[in-house]
Design an enzyme around this catalytic site. Structure first.
Site, PDB file in Angstrom:
ATOM      1  N   SER A  59       0.873  -1.239   0.055  1.00 26.11           N
ATOM      2  CA  SER A  59       0.105  -0.105  -0.035  1.00 26.11           C
ATOM      3  C   SER A  59       0.911   1.237   0.097  1.00 26.11           C
ATOM      4  CB  SER A  59      -0.811  -0.118   1.413  1.00 26.11           C
ATOM      5  OG  SER A  59      -1.303   1.267   1.594  1.00 26.11           O
ATOM      6  N   TYR A  65      -1.591   0.236  10.279  1.00 29.22           N
ATOM      7  CA  TYR A  65      -1.868  -0.581   9.152  1.00 29.22           C
ATOM      8  C   TYR A  65      -0.556  -0.444   7.912  1.00 29.22           C
ATOM      9  CZ  TYR A  65      -3.674  -0.971   4.165  1.00 29.22           C
ATOM     10  OH  TYR A  65      -3.785  -1.494   2.887  1.00 29.22           O
ATOM     11  N   LYS A  81       2.121  -3.259   6.747  1.00 22.98           N
ATOM     12  CA  LYS A  81       2.557  -3.532   5.391  1.00 22.98           C
ATOM     13  C   LYS A  81       3.949  -3.371   4.984  1.00 22.98           C
ATOM     14  CE  LYS A  81      -1.493  -4.287   3.400  1.00 22.98           C
ATOM     15  NZ  LYS A  81      -1.853  -5.598   3.053  1.00 22.98           N
TER      16      LYS A  81
HETATM   17  N1  LIG Z   1      -8.672  -1.001  -1.285  1.00 25.79           N
HETATM   18  C1  LIG Z   1      -7.793  -0.359  -1.321  1.00 25.79           C
HETATM   19  O1  LIG Z   1      -7.755   0.874  -1.912  1.00 25.79           O
HETATM   20  C2  LIG Z   1      -6.274  -0.816  -1.076  1.00 25.79           C
HETATM   21  C3  LIG Z   1      -5.181  -0.067  -1.217  1.00 25.79           C
HETATM   22  C4  LIG Z   1      -3.979  -0.325  -0.904  1.00 25.79           C
HETATM   23  C5  LIG Z   1      -3.628  -1.760  -0.344  1.00 25.79           C
HETATM   24  N2  LIG Z   1      -4.842  -2.569  -0.301  1.00 25.79           N
HETATM   25  C6  LIG Z   1      -4.636  -3.995   0.144  1.00 25.79           C
HETATM   26  O2  LIG Z   1      -5.276  -4.729  -0.749  1.00 25.79           O
HETATM   27  C7  LIG Z   1      -5.699  -6.078  -0.203  1.00 25.79           C
HETATM   28  C8  LIG Z   1      -7.158  -6.290  -0.405  1.00 25.79           C
HETATM   29  O3  LIG Z   1      -7.891  -5.203  -0.115  1.00 25.79           O
HETATM   30  P1  LIG Z   1      -9.560  -4.895  -0.369  1.00 25.79           P
HETATM   31  O4  LIG Z   1      -9.799  -3.533  -0.587  1.00 25.79           O
HETATM   32  O5  LIG Z   1      -9.716  -6.145  -1.323  1.00 25.79           O
HETATM   33  O6  LIG Z   1     -10.207  -5.360   0.952  1.00 25.79           O
HETATM   34  P2  LIG Z   1     -11.262  -6.759   1.511  1.00 25.79           P
HETATM   35  O7  LIG Z   1     -11.415  -6.476   2.841  1.00 25.79           O
HETATM   36  O8  LIG Z   1     -12.167  -6.448   0.350  1.00 25.79           O
HETATM   37  O9  LIG Z   1     -10.405  -8.058   1.063  1.00 25.79           O
HETATM   38  C9  LIG Z   1      -9.599  -8.653   2.036  1.00 25.79           C
HETATM   39  C10 LIG Z   1      -9.919  -9.954   2.204  1.00 25.79           C
HETATM   40  O10 LIG Z   1      -9.078 -10.873   2.901  1.00 25.79           O
HETATM   41  C11 LIG Z   1      -9.881 -11.785   3.553  1.00 25.79           C
HETATM   42  N3  LIG Z   1      -9.076 -11.806   5.097  1.00 25.79           N
HETATM   43  C12 LIG Z   1      -8.809 -11.169   6.050  1.00 25.79           C
HETATM   44  N4  LIG Z   1      -8.213 -11.533   6.936  1.00 25.79           N
HETATM   45  C13 LIG Z   1      -8.137 -13.039   6.789  1.00 25.79           C
HETATM   46  C14 LIG Z   1      -7.690 -14.103   7.350  1.00 25.79           C
HETATM   47  N5  LIG Z   1      -6.965 -14.022   8.382  1.00 25.79           N
HETATM   48  N6  LIG Z   1      -7.565 -15.339   6.625  1.00 25.79           N
HETATM   49  C15 LIG Z   1      -8.134 -15.347   5.258  1.00 25.79           C
HETATM   50  N7  LIG Z   1      -8.739 -14.419   4.820  1.00 25.79           N
HETATM   51  C16 LIG Z   1      -8.967 -13.154   5.412  1.00 25.79           C
HETATM   52  C17 LIG Z   1     -11.382 -10.685   3.964  1.00 25.79           C
HETATM   53  O11 LIG Z   1     -12.209 -12.050   4.238  1.00 25.79           O
HETATM   54  C18 LIG Z   1     -11.289 -10.254   2.502  1.00 25.79           C
HETATM   55  O12 LIG Z   1     -12.053 -11.214   1.681  1.00 25.79           O
HETATM   56  C19 LIG Z   1      -5.767  -6.011   1.559  1.00 25.79           C
HETATM   57  O13 LIG Z   1      -4.143  -6.499   1.718  1.00 25.79           O
HETATM   58  C20 LIG Z   1      -5.202  -4.250   1.589  1.00 25.79           C
HETATM   59  O14 LIG Z   1      -4.395  -3.923   2.628  1.00 25.79           O
HETATM   60  C21 LIG Z   1      -6.116  -2.242  -0.700  1.00 25.79           C
END
Ligand SMILES: NC(=O)c1ccc[n+]([C@@H]2O[C@H](COP(=O)([O-])OP(=O)(O)OC[C@H]3O[C@@H](n4cnc5c(N)ncnc54)[C@H](O)[C@@H]3O)[C@@H](O)[C@H]2O)c1
Length: 327
Positions: free
Chosen positions: A117, A141, A145
């Site tokens: 991120s 957070y 990361k």
């Molecule tokens: N959405 C954004 O703008 C953004 C920006 C930067 C980084 N990210 C990173 O991208 C990744 C996905 O983000 P997202 O927006 O799709 O989030 P999201 O919450 O929609 O997806 C995360 C998924 O991980 C699963 N999860 C969480 N803990 C778990 C565990 N212990 N075991 C198994 N599954 C688990 C959740 O059920 C969920 O389906 C994350 O790592 C997030 O930090 C997202």
């Protein structure tokens, strides 16, 4: 056909990655505990209901599906929650990554693409942000990361794994067929909340935090990148690590960006409805401008964010949400 274990495959970005993998003939195996994701978003391969905090469940999945590589998208993502309760964040994001890489080493699987991120940069002195800028996260957070990036770098040194870490800026949009999109609960991201306000769902008025930042209209500016473009970059990064390369830490953004008020104007253009909002004081930890320098992504991954104009992002997100809400 390559079998790819996608942790967090039932989540927003993970599901789009699975969709892109399947579209080119790979088999995505989603490994997700559904804490933040949705079984209905897993449409392109099997769903293993498992938890990255459980080494045994990870070992079982590696044994059953014999994946050739891993996309690690699972994480706790709600920044305020991490500030209030840091331990579960470290346990899930860092402990989970330790378990996952441990299971990879036991199974002899080396390639991993990690969802990092722009939060690793904290409040940068210079924008657009190059990957070489100091990494000084200002949130739990962001710290987690950064810790996972460091873990991967150390494991790569001993050739236990090969990795690419993709530092997303603001993921946004939905699949063009309106099948999958952003469904976080609680939803803290601006675009879905602005769409809700335009549709008259949820709180009647949107809160805009700060109007005195050093930007052209005083509101924060962020770099929105379409989730379909992100998914395409994952495939390129996967091909790279599967071919033997390792160590790429790369921004994924557009380098353009939009302010909060520009996003609200775009939502009004797309939906044809006003977005009522109130200006609130600034929030601690919100940088004025976060913009990606995109050169490395372009040269190393051939990344061209074709779908990431703010109007297209919002039009796709709106089609998905309007369908979901029956709006
Ligand atoms: N959405 C954004 O703008 C953004 C920006 C930067 C980084 N990210 C990173 O991208 C990744 C996905 O983000 P997202 O927006 O799709 O989030 P999201 O919450 O929609 O997806 C995360 C998924 O991980 C699963 N999860 C969480 N803990 C778990 C565990 N212990 N075991 C198994 N599954 C688990 C959740 O059920 C969920 O389906 C994350 O790592 C997030 O930090 C997202």
């Amino acid at each position: 056909m390559a079998r790819i274990l996608v942790t967090g495959g039932a989540g927003y970005i993970g599901a789009h990655v699975c969709r892109a993998l399947a579209a080119r003939g790979d088999l995505p195996v989603s490994f997700d505990n559904l804490s933040g994701g949705h079984a209905h978003a897993v449409q392109w391969g099997p769903l293993v209901r498992g938890d990255i905090r459980s080494p045994a469940q990870l070992d079982d999945a590696f044994r059953e599906f014999e994946p050739e590589a891993v996309m690690h998208c699972a994480a706790s993502i709600e920044i305020n929650e991490g500030q209030k309760h840091p331990f579960p964040f470290w346990e899930n994001n860092v402990g989970g990554a330790i378990n996952l890489t441990g299971a990879m080493v036991r199974a002899g699987v080396k390639p991993i693409v990690f969802s990092s991120s722009c939060a690793v940069y904290g409040e940068p002195d210079r924008v657009p942000i190059r990957e070489s800028e100091p990494r000084t996260p200002v949130s739990v957070y962001g710290q987690t990361k950064l810790a996972v990036e460091m873990l991967l770098a150390d494991l790569a040194l001993s050739d236990d794994i090969r990795f690419a870490a993709l530092r997303y800026f603001n993921a946004a949009g939905a699949s063009p067929d309106a099948e999958i999109g952003e469904e976080h609960e609680p939803e803290t991201h601006l675009i879905p909340n602005a769409l809700k306000a335009a549709a008259g769902i949820g709180p009647a008025r949107l809160e805009v935090f700060g109007s005195d930042y050093d930007t052209h209209d005083g509101t924060c500016l962020r770099d929105y990148v379409h989730v379909v473009d992100l998914a395409a970059a994952h495939l390129a990064a996967l091909d790279r690590v599967m071919a033997g390369s390792s160590g790429l830490c790369c921004n994924l953004g557009t380098g353009r960006g939009a302010t909060v008020l520009e996003v609200l104007q775009a939502v009004e253009r797309v939906t044809g409805s006003p977005v009522p909002y109130d200006i609130q004081p600034r929030r601690a930890g919100d940088a004025a401008v976060l913009l990606a320098d995109t050169e490395l992504a372009r040269t190393e991954l051939g990344f061209v964010p074709e779908a990431s104009s703010i109007d297209q992002i919002i039009a796709d997100a709106w089609r998905f949400h309007a369908r979901k809400w029956g709006a």
